[in-house]
Design a protein around this motif. Sequence first.
Motif: not given
Length: 290
Positions: A192-206
């Motif tokens: 109720s007090d803790y949230v875990l988050s994660a993300a992976y990003t692929l970026r194509d550009g300048d």
Amino acid sequence: MTGVRWILMPLLTSAACVAQAGWIDEAELELRFDDNLPRGQLKRDIKSDMAVAIAAEGGRGYQLTENGRLTLTMTLSATGYRQYSGLDHVDAGVGLAYRHKFGLGPLAPEARASVSATRLEYRDDGRDGWLYSAQLGIGKRITERLGLTATYEFERRKSDDVADRLLPTVAADVYDLTSRNFTLGGDYTLSSDYVLSAAYTLRDGDIVSTTLRNLPIFLASSAIAEDRVFGRNRYAYKMKATTRGASLGVSRVINDHSSLTLGYEYIDSRAEGGIDYQANIVRAIYLHQF
């Protein structure tokens, strides 16, 4: 810390007044450490710094249909750096987002679309300009604890002015940038007090890397301009690259309105000609919702 106080104190005062008037939905205070701020490849070019940022967001929502909601938001933020004060900046943006939920209840999937425009005002005038963004995303709570999202974003940054060319045949619009980003993310409620988050990003550009004179980067660049923010004889190079990023965060719910998040982000960029760099970013974020 003079630069930090110069840029944050006016915004802190304004945000406090606006919050009392009930116009802010949420406010955020962030402490950030970046171990490769100029995005350099060689040890001589790598410089680290700490920054303090404050942001406020407010808006109005319109229920267009039973499952469709349109939201208009305005944001104001400021960031101040401890050492490289030329990167201090104030941003003001407006965004329009539409969310459609496919069904009722917290487990129903949803789709989102948004566009935004942000004004960027730096202490270093050469970085002033506009940032435009368009996003498409989907989200689904797999269980009450686990949620997943996928987002595609197109970004375009346009500078107010372009520096004089250092060479007649090489452009100098180093801060006119275009990129496409795809992000997979998720969150898991530990308790109720803790949230875990994660993300992976692929970026194509300048990307932009600031270094001393560097022949391999010069040959891989599409634009070059002098960049005195990081010292004399430093140059900003614009290149096309593939960037991968991974982030992990844990949030602690303080009360019904506030939370504290500790996060880590790893960035790996690779351009043609063997040009690559890595960066590690650590941040602590306090969020208050009104």
